[in-house]
Scaffold this motif. Structure first.
Motif, short mmCIF file in Angstrom:
data_model
loop_
_atom_site.label_atom_id
_atom_site.label_comp_id
_atom_site.label_asym_id
_atom_site.label_seq_id
_atom_site.Cartn_x
_atom_site.Cartn_y
_atom_site.Cartn_z
N GLY A 74 2.74 2.85 8.11
CA GLY A 74 2.40 4.01 7.28
C GLY A 74 2.04 5.27 8.03
O GLY A 74 1.85 6.32 7.43
N HIS A 75 1.93 5.18 9.37
CA HIS A 75 1.61 6.39 10.14
C HIS A 75 2.94 7.02 10.54
O HIS A 75 3.62 6.53 11.43
CB HIS A 75 0.77 6.03 11.37
CG HIS A 75 0.12 7.22 12.00
ND1 HIS A 75 -0.84 7.13 12.95
CD2 HIS A 75 0.30 8.55 11.79
CE1 HIS A 75 -1.24 8.34 13.32
NE2 HIS A 75 -0.55 9.21 12.62
N LEU A 76 3.28 8.10 9.86
CA LEU A 76 4.59 8.70 10.09
C LEU A 76 4.54 9.74 11.19
O LEU A 76 3.47 10.22 11.56
CB LEU A 76 5.11 9.32 8.78
CG LEU A 76 5.14 8.38 7.57
CD1 LEU A 76 5.84 9.04 6.40
CD2 LEU A 76 5.79 7.05 7.89
N SER A 213 5.53 -2.93 -5.23
CA SER A 213 4.37 -2.33 -5.88
C SER A 213 4.80 -1.97 -7.30
O SER A 213 5.99 -2.02 -7.60
CB SER A 213 3.93 -1.07 -5.13
OG SER A 213 4.74 0.03 -5.51
N PRO A 214 3.88 -1.57 -8.17
CA PRO A 214 4.28 -1.18 -9.53
C PRO A 214 5.21 0.04 -9.55
O PRO A 214 5.88 0.29 -10.54
CB PRO A 214 2.95 -0.83 -10.20
CG PRO A 214 1.91 -1.51 -9.39
CD PRO A 214 2.44 -1.56 -7.99
N TRP A 215 5.26 0.80 -8.48
CA TRP A 215 6.02 2.07 -8.49
C TRP A 215 7.34 1.98 -7.77
O TRP A 215 8.31 2.60 -8.15
CB TRP A 215 5.15 3.18 -7.88
CG TRP A 215 3.75 3.09 -8.43
CD1 TRP A 215 3.35 3.46 -9.69
CD2 TRP A 215 2.60 2.53 -7.79
NE1 TRP A 215 2.03 3.17 -9.86
CE2 TRP A 215 1.54 2.60 -8.71
CE3 TRP A 215 2.36 1.97 -6.53
CZ2 TRP A 215 0.25 2.14 -8.41
CZ3 TRP A 215 1.09 1.52 -6.22
CH2 TRP A 215 0.06 1.60 -7.16
N SER A 216 7.36 1.19 -6.69
CA SER A 216 8.60 1.06 -5.91
C SER A 216 8.36 0.03 -4.81
O SER A 216 7.23 -0.34 -4.54
CB SER A 216 8.93 2.40 -5.23
OG SER A 216 7.89 2.76 -4.33
N ASP A 217 9.45 -0.39 -4.18
CA ASP A 217 9.32 -1.10 -2.92
C ASP A 217 9.02 -0.03 -1.88
O ASP A 217 9.82 0.89 -1.69
CB ASP A 217 10.63 -1.82 -2.55
CG ASP A 217 10.72 -3.18 -3.22
OD1 ASP A 217 9.84 -3.46 -4.08
OD2 ASP A 217 11.65 -3.94 -2.90
N GLY A 218 7.86 -0.15 -1.26
CA GLY A 218 7.48 0.93 -0.36
C GLY A 218 6.39 0.50 0.59
O GLY A 218 6.25 -0.69 0.91
N PHE A 219 5.61 1.48 1.00
CA PHE A 219 4.56 1.20 1.99
C PHE A 219 3.39 2.16 1.74
O PHE A 219 3.56 3.21 1.14
CB PHE A 219 5.11 1.33 3.41
CG PHE A 219 5.75 2.67 3.70
CD1 PHE A 219 5.01 3.70 4.24
CD2 PHE A 219 7.10 2.88 3.41
CE1 PHE A 219 5.59 4.93 4.50
CE2 PHE A 219 7.68 4.12 3.67
CZ PHE A 219 6.93 5.15 4.21
N PRO A 220 2.19 1.77 2.22
CA PRO A 220 1.02 2.60 1.93
C PRO A 220 0.98 3.87 2.78
O PRO A 220 1.55 3.90 3.87
CB PRO A 220 -0.15 1.69 2.30
CG PRO A 220 0.40 0.76 3.32
CD PRO A 220 1.84 0.54 2.96
N GLY A 221 0.29 4.88 2.27
CA GLY A 221 0.07 6.10 3.04
C GLY A 221 -1.03 5.88 4.07
O GLY A 221 -1.98 5.13 3.81
N TRP A 222 -0.90 6.50 5.20
CA TRP A 222 -1.84 6.30 6.31
C TRP A 222 -3.29 6.58 5.90
O TRP A 222 -4.20 5.83 6.23
CB TRP A 222 -1.41 7.21 7.47
CG TRP A 222 -2.32 7.18 8.65
CD1 TRP A 222 -2.95 6.09 9.19
CD2 TRP A 222 -2.70 8.30 9.46
NE1 TRP A 222 -3.68 6.46 10.30
CE2 TRP A 222 -3.54 7.81 10.48
CE3 TRP A 222 -2.40 9.67 9.44
CZ2 TRP A 222 -4.10 8.65 11.46
CZ3 TRP A 222 -2.94 10.50 10.42
CH2 TRP A 222 -3.79 9.98 11.41
#
Ligand code: ZN
Length: 491
Positions: A74-76, A213-222
């Protein structure tokens, strides 16, 4: 715990008397590294700063739960919401699994911390181990109306938040100024405002680190990771949150906003920030070529370094500055620190051999009071070190017979040095055991080679060859000389 400990609180911008929420207990959270490369000098400052805090609180008798996370997703790039995940990028370049990158550099970080004599935290949680908690936090923020969903991602609504709370109070920024300095969105953007930050990011098809997740396949924000982990292990209200000054905005500001938005109050009582490091007066940066890793420091393998500097030299040098001051690294300054540390350690050895007298001409009580007063004044390690050098002078003059110390004074002085040098400042004799074992190794190899010379003199070629072959096999290079031998250990 009768001491009155003062801590400079970044949030209130003043020194405050430290009062833990639960008497006798301290909860402390420090932002840990994003593990996509070897730890460099910049990583050592927060680690050593909060190790000093951790050690002193323990010394004062507190039971401390110290949580320092590992950021492994999540650290972009550029600390923004756009771009590639730093770990995924490294994995792509090195053609390995992201978790291999994480494991490699977590191991490397822990090894470096051990070399610096930084105590391991009580809990070392990873962001990927707390995806569920982060999704729950996102849900809560959506429920409270401080977040919105946009194209499968969830963003924190800074404008909405600042209507009810003060956004920017930790870093001392004003929302109006921030808005004025934020780029205009081009309408294509998923965010309502450039100030909004991602709580959950929808993964692009090529993005390999993803969770449902309920919103999308994704990843958490840092910015959401730390608040989810600190709440889980330290509760909705805890004592100390630390990190480098470079994290104050937006990372810590975003943490304050998320805890106020989700809980209705701050989570943190004392925000502590260590200042930054410069090298030869310059900021550290990849493009400046002065991004020196700790391994390079310890081995002296960098063009800017005249020689290797031991972990303890680095630690001692760093502690010679107050954590809220900048530290400038140069060969000259490091070599001065090296000498200073040597002088301190020599006195520690000398102290063990001092014999007490019937009377005392030195004031150990004052030295003790001064050391505690310095630590109680916002962990002022440079003053502690200056006081310890007063102690060094005391030890030297007792040793020279110019001063005397009685039995109780000597006992107290020994305890003072052992407490402050080893337990609180966390210093130790540099690689004493290693150099000790090297001496032993030298002796053993020389003994074997001398035995080989004797064997040759007796024309016992079988034994002479046996010794040479065995040592060669172990990696020793042996050169016969007219008057003896030379050897070195290869690699
Ligand atoms: Zn953090």
């Amino acid at each position: 715990m009768e001491n009155q400990l003062l801590i400079y609180n970044t949030l209130t911008r003043k020194k405050e008397v430290f009062k833990p929420i639960i008497p006798g207990h301290v909860g402390m959270y420090v932002c840990g590294p994003t593990v996509y490369g070897h730890a460099h000098l910049g990583h050592s400052r927060p680690a050593i700063t909060f190790d000093l805090v951790f050690r002193y609180l323990i010394h004062l008798g507190y039971k401390v739960r110290y949580v320092r996370n590992i950021t492994d997703v999540g650290h972009l790039v550029a600390d923004a919401d756009e771009g590639e995940d730093k770990i995924a990028q490294k994995a792509r370049v090195e053609k390995v699994e992201p978790m291999e990158v994480v494991q490699t550099y977590t191991n490397s970080y822990r090894h470096n911390m051990e070399q610096l004599n930084v105590l391991p935290p009580s809990i070392e949680p990873t962001a990927t181990g707390h995806i569920i908690e982060q999704i729950e936090l996102a849900k809560k923020l959506l429920e409270k109306g401080y977040a919105y969903e946009s194209k499968g991602s969830v963003y924190f609504d800074v404008q909405k938040y600042s209507n009810d709370f003060e956004y920017g109070k930790l870093s001392g920024r004003k929302i109006e100024d921030l808005q004025a300095n934020t780029r205009e969105l081009d309408g294509q953007d998923e965010k309502h405002s450039g100030l909004d930050f991602a709580i959950w990011k929808k993964a692009q098809p090529e993005h390999i680190m993803r969770w449902p997740s309920p919103w999308s396949d994704g990843f958490p924000g840092w910015h959401t990771e730390c608040i989810a982990m600190s709440t889980k292990y330290l509760g909705e209200k805890f004592d100390i949150h630390g990190g480098g000054m470079d994290l104050m905005f937006p990372h810590h500001e975003a943490e304050v906003a998320q805890s106020c938005a989700s809980l209705g109050h701050e989570s943190v009582n004392y925000w502590m920030h260590n200042n930054m490091i410069t090298i030869n007066g310059q900021k550290m940066g990849k493009s400046l070529g002065n991004f020196i890793t700790l391994d390079e420091f310890f081995e002296g393998k960098h063009q800017l370094l005249e020689k290797p500097y031991s972990p303890m030299t680095i630690r001692f040098f760093m502690l010679q500055a107050h954590y809220r001051s900048t530290v400038d690294f140069s060969n000259e300054a490091l070599q001065a620190a090296e000498k200073g540390l040597e002088r301190l350690m020599k006195a520690v050895v000398l102290l063990e051999n001092i014999k007490p007298s019937n009377k005392s001409s030195v004031d150990v009580d004052k030295l003790e009071t001064d050391c505690y007063a310095a630590m109680d004044d916002d962990f002022n390690s440079p003053i502690v070190i200056a006081n310890l050098f007063d102690g060094v002078r005391m030890i030297n003059s007792i040793n020279d017979g110019k001063a005397a110390i009685d039995e109780p004074g000597l006992t107290k002085l020994k305890k003072l040095f052992s407490d402050f040098v080893f337990n609180i400042l966390g210093l130790k004799g540099d690689d004493e055991s290693a150099s000790g074992s090297n001496d032993t190794l030298n002796d053993v190899v020389n003994f074997l080679l001398n035995t080989r010379l004797d064997a040759k003199a007796e024309k016992n070629w079988a034994l002479a060859d046996k010794i040479r072959d065995a040592l060669t096999k172990l990696g020793f290079e042996i050169k016969d000389k007219k008057d003896g031998f030379e050897w070195e250990l290869r690699g």
